[in-house]
Design a protein around this motif. Structure first.
Motif, PDB file in Angstrom:
ATOM      1  N   SER A  33     -10.690  11.645  -5.623  1.00  0.00           N
ATOM      2  CA  SER A  33     -10.615  10.685  -6.704  1.00  0.00           C
ATOM      3  C   SER A  33     -11.399  11.265  -7.867  1.00  0.00           C
ATOM      4  O   SER A  33     -12.336  12.018  -7.679  1.00  0.00           O
TER       5      SER A  33
ATOM      6  N   ILE B 173       3.975   1.669  -0.881  1.00  0.00           N
ATOM      7  CA  ILE B 173       4.931   1.889  -1.963  1.00  0.00           C
ATOM      8  C   ILE B 173       4.223   2.651  -3.067  1.00  0.00           C
ATOM      9  O   ILE B 173       3.210   2.211  -3.581  1.00  0.00           O
ATOM     10  N   ARG B 174       4.711   3.806  -3.357  1.00  0.00           N
ATOM     11  CA  ARG B 174       4.038   4.612  -4.355  1.00  0.00           C
ATOM     12  C   ARG B 174       4.779   4.504  -5.681  1.00  0.00           C
ATOM     13  O   ARG B 174       5.862   5.006  -5.833  1.00  0.00           O
ATOM     14  N   PHE B 175       4.147   3.759  -6.607  1.00  0.00           N
ATOM     15  CA  PHE B 175       4.754   3.719  -7.935  1.00  0.00           C
ATOM     16  C   PHE B 175       4.327   5.010  -8.595  1.00  0.00           C
ATOM     17  O   PHE B 175       3.265   5.063  -9.147  1.00  0.00           O
ATOM     18  N   SER B 176       5.018   6.052  -8.388  1.00  0.00           N
ATOM     19  CA  SER B 176       4.430   7.256  -8.934  1.00  0.00           C
ATOM     20  C   SER B 176       4.588   7.313 -10.434  1.00  0.00           C
ATOM     21  O   SER B 176       3.640   7.339 -11.167  1.00  0.00           O
TER      22      SER B 176
ATOM     23  N   ASP C  82      -6.758   2.613  -4.280  1.00  0.00           N
ATOM     24  CA  ASP C  82      -7.304   3.159  -5.513  1.00  0.00           C
ATOM     25  C   ASP C  82      -6.164   3.124  -6.533  1.00  0.00           C
ATOM     26  O   ASP C  82      -5.271   3.958  -6.501  1.00  0.00           O
ATOM     27  N   LEU C  83      -6.157   2.102  -7.391  1.00  0.00           N
ATOM     28  CA  LEU C  83      -5.036   1.896  -8.296  1.00  0.00           C
ATOM     29  C   LEU C  83      -5.417   2.313  -9.706  1.00  0.00           C
ATOM     30  O   LEU C  83      -6.533   2.073 -10.143  1.00  0.00           O
TER      31      LEU C  83
ATOM     32  N   ASN D 250      -0.377   4.813 -10.712  1.00  0.00           N
ATOM     33  CA  ASN D 250      -0.631   5.522  -9.464  1.00  0.00           C
ATOM     34  C   ASN D 250      -1.269   4.604  -8.443  1.00  0.00           C
ATOM     35  O   ASN D 250      -2.173   3.838  -8.774  1.00  0.00           O
ATOM     36  N   VAL D 251      -0.780   4.698  -7.227  1.00  0.00           N
ATOM     37  CA  VAL D 251      -1.396   3.981  -6.118  1.00  0.00           C
ATOM     38  C   VAL D 251      -1.842   5.022  -5.106  1.00  0.00           C
ATOM     39  O   VAL D 251      -1.032   5.796  -4.591  1.00  0.00           O
ATOM     40  N   HIS D 252      -3.132   5.088  -4.890  1.00  0.00           N
ATOM     41  CA  HIS D 252      -3.666   5.973  -3.870  1.00  0.00           C
ATOM     42  C   HIS D 252      -4.488   5.131  -2.909  1.00  0.00           C
ATOM     43  O   HIS D 252      -4.792   3.972  -3.193  1.00  0.00           O
TER      44      HIS D 252
ATOM     45  N   PHE E  23       0.799  -1.205   0.000  1.00  0.00           N
ATOM     46  CA  PHE E  23       0.000   0.000   0.000  1.00  0.00           C
ATOM     47  C   PHE E  23       0.843   1.272   0.000  1.00  0.00           C
ATOM     48  O   PHE E  23       0.557   2.236  -0.685  1.00  0.00           O
TER      49      PHE E  23
END
Lengths: 240, 428
Positions: free
Chosen positions: A238, A13-16, B72-73, B29-31, A11
């Motif tokens: 979102s 880890i941000r693959f930005s 939220d992927l 993006n992973v939120h 969760f």
């Protein structure tokens, strides 16, 4: 049972961004601020000043003024790079001006991606710009009035005015824009603002310019509201 | 001279590199949200989530819980196409909480065009998603932005309204047309929402932050018509709201007028077009239709308003086409949000006051299944932004409701429930 630790690790880890492109690490940026043209003085023989007043005859700041030569005066090409930044989900500055063929850098200072575009038929462009990146892929080789937006954040609104002259400036708080000309003579003096309620958002005077006389424009109508480039303060919306 | 002919090597280069080009342009993006809460509830013994008669998610007592772990992927490409997946986990709360649940809540592909010269933009969406109704649940993973628990209206949307379908949305941008407003209109054709309306009939309006997961079945309180030999004996123990029972396509339409910098007004209509006498494995079709109205408005620099109203009906029949459940329902709320930056000199404090009114009117004559109810709710929330991503919130809710069906299980018909919640929420 939930595997909390694994899930949590996944969760946080941000693959930005997956960036395989060639990042440009060293870009020299010459920032064009709203007062790029140094205010000159009456003692300077080629100093001309233009004043813009609102409908109540009070000085109006941030109006774009540019001078186009009408008597074959030689005009230099400026080497200034214009920087249009995306900051706090808005275009900063709201209005940029550049001489045609000048380099325009879009710089994303937000921590999110923007999708900058112009829908104008003659100056159509669009590109996504990731956080921290600079994009200079758009070229502006002729005079144009370009309304820009972001296809992710609809409230963002910015303008780029491309002019065919190096003589452009925005009025200061006294409503004055000053120019040091290479040559005096007859010029078309144009005041422009996207919210000016006038034909083509412009007022134009053609005249011989001198350093002894200030050219003054007074708006015939009140300015329209400048769009608020503002959204909700909440950062974790979102895109529903 | 430039040689423009394509040699085999060039072709190979193109074949190999073009797909890579597509990969290069992708952005992942992973939120998400982590929401930890402690609650003090004064209500029935059991909340509605475990089939109790309370209007809150949990029953009487003090509860600790991770109220939502949501991810939220998304992956988006430069050509306007994006793919989205939303997962939510609801770990078991202490006390009488339901057992841990984890699953998918939305998954869809989306395409958003660039506006054309005339300022029109098309957006399409296909997959499993929420029809655009809630004005509260717009944070990541459909979390409620300004309150911990959603209103009764949107708690119901989260529980029973979800569609598998495709949506097309046309937006006219005022910025490009010299207008101060944007207009948009969307239409969705969908399937897989035929039993929607059952839970609203059998537990009434409720307040929580729980969303039904894809393929999840939800429980509801006992009532006499479910006994053997009674009219609803054939109904399954749990309701599965996201089923397609009759192969009939439903629709949702919505229009919105958005005034730049000020707010928006929207209206929509939903109809699942379910055949009300269709039953498969104890799951009935419920012909559910409603309209919804909403507004968000910035009243001043500090004060803004959100309001929504939803009203509709639902019909479920026996196989002999006699009305078994025929209900009208309505719910509406007005919420005021106050930003304390004028007084506290920062933007970290925000308060929300929400008042609601809700009702269900039972129009059928089925014995042992009284669905009537009416009630009011009030919620007060104060949130403090501790850091960029951490929020601390305190929230108080009181619900005053009249529900005759509570008498079936020996509960008071008139009930006032209160809930205090303290939460820390982390948004990624």
């Amino acid at each position: 049972m939930l595997k909390h630790s694994l899930f949590f690790r996944f969760f946080v880890i941000r693959f930005s961004l997956l960036r395989f492109g060639l990042p440009i690490f060293s870009v020299l940026i010459f920032t064009f601020a709203s007062t790029s043209v140094q205010a000159c003085t009456k003692e300077d023989p080629t100093c001309v000043q233009v004043r813009v007043n609102n409908v109540k005859n009070q000085p109006l700041a941030n109006m774009v003024v540019y001078l186009e030569p009408l008597a074959n005066q030689a005009v230099p090409q400026q080497n200034k790079t214009v920087e249009i930044s995306q900051h706090s989900k808005s275009f900063i500055p709201y209005i940029s001006v550049s001489q045609k063929s000048a380099k325009v850098n879009f710089v994303n200072k937000d921590d999110i991606t923007h999708h900058i575009y112009s829908a104008d038929s003659e100056n159509k462009f669009s590109f996504k710009i990731r956080s921290g990146e600079t994009d200079s892929s758009a070229h502006f080789n002729h005079a144009a009035e370009i309304a820009m937006g972001c296809n992710i954040h609809d409230w963002m609104s910015g303008y780029l005015l491309v002019v065919n002259t190096p003589y452009f400036a925005k009025t200061d708080l006294q409503g004055v824009a000053s120019f040091t000309l290479n040559e005096l003579g007859k010029y078309r003096v144009v005041v422009w603002h996207p919210q000016m309620r006038a034909k083509n958002n412009r007022m134009i005077i053609e005249k011989k310019l001198s350093n002894t006389e200030i050219t003054t424009f007074t708006l015939q109508k009140a300015m329209d509201d400048i769009p608020v480039q503002k959204s909700d303060d909440f950062d974790f919306i979102s895109d529903y | 001279m430039i040689n423009t002919s394509i040699k085999p090597l060039h072709l190979l280069f193109l074949v190999v590199c073009l797909p890579i080009q597509v990969v290069i342009a992708a952005e992942y993006n992973v939120h998400g949200i982590l929401d930890f809460r402690v609650k003090h509830i004064n209500s029935s013994e059991q909340g509605y989530l475990t089939g109790g008669q309370g209007k809150l998610g949990l029953g009487d007592g003090v509860h600790f819980s991770a109220a939502q772990i949501g991810a939220d992927l998304s992956v988006s490409w430069d050509n306007g196409l994006s793919a989205h997946g939303v997962f939510n986990a609801y770990p078991e709360a202490t006390g009488d909480g339901e057992s841990t649940a984890l699953g998918l809540t939305e998954i869809y592909l989306k395409y958003r065009s660039l506006p054309n010269t005339a300022g029109y933009r098309i957006q399409t969406k296909a997959g499993l998603f929420y029809p655009e109704i809630s004005l509260e649940n717009n944070a990541y993973a459909w979390a409620s932005k300004d309150t911990l628990d959603s209103s009764t209206l949107n708690t119901w949307i989260g529980e029973e309204i979800r569609v598998v379908g495709s949506e097309i949305k046309l937006t006219r941008l005022g910025r490009i047309n010299g207008d101060k407003y944007d207009l948009s209109f969307s239409a969705t054709a969908f399937i897989n929402n035929d039993p929607a309306g059952a839970l609203l009939a059998w537990h009434g309006w409720a307040v929580s932050n729980r969303q039904t997961l894809w393929n999840e079945q939800r429980t509801f309180p006992w009532f006499p018509a479910r006994q053997g030999g009674q009219k609803l004996a054939g109904q399954a123990d749990k309701s599965d709201p996201f089923l397609e029972l009759d192969s009939r396509v439903g629709y949702h339409t919505r229009g919105e007028w958005k005034l730049r910098g000020k707010g928006s007004i929207s209206a929509g209509y939903y109809d699942n077009r379910a055949i009300p006498y269709k039953v498969v494995d104890g799951q009935y079709g419920w012909r559910t239709r409603f309209y919804h109205l909403g507004t968000r408005w910035r009243l001043s620099d500090n004060l803004s308003l959100t309001a929504q109203y939803l009203s509709g009906d639902t019909l479920m029949q026996s196989q002999a086409k006699e009305d078994v459940v025929n209900n009208d329902y309505a719910s509406g709320f007005v919420a005021l949000h106050y930003n304390w930056h004028a007084l506290v000199a920062n933007k970290k404090h925000k308060s929300t006051l929400r008042v609601e009114d809700f009702s269900v009117t039972d129009n059928d004559k089925t014995a042992g299944d009284d669905n009537n109810e009416n009630g009011q709710a009030l919620t007060l929330n104060h949130s403090y932004r501790l850091s960029k991503q951490w929020f601390l919130s305190a929230e108080f809710t009181v619900i005053d409701s009249h529900r005759p069906a509570r008498a079936y299980t020996g509960q008071p018909v008139d009930l006032v429930e209160t809930q205090w919640q303290f939460a820390t929420r982390y948004f990624l």
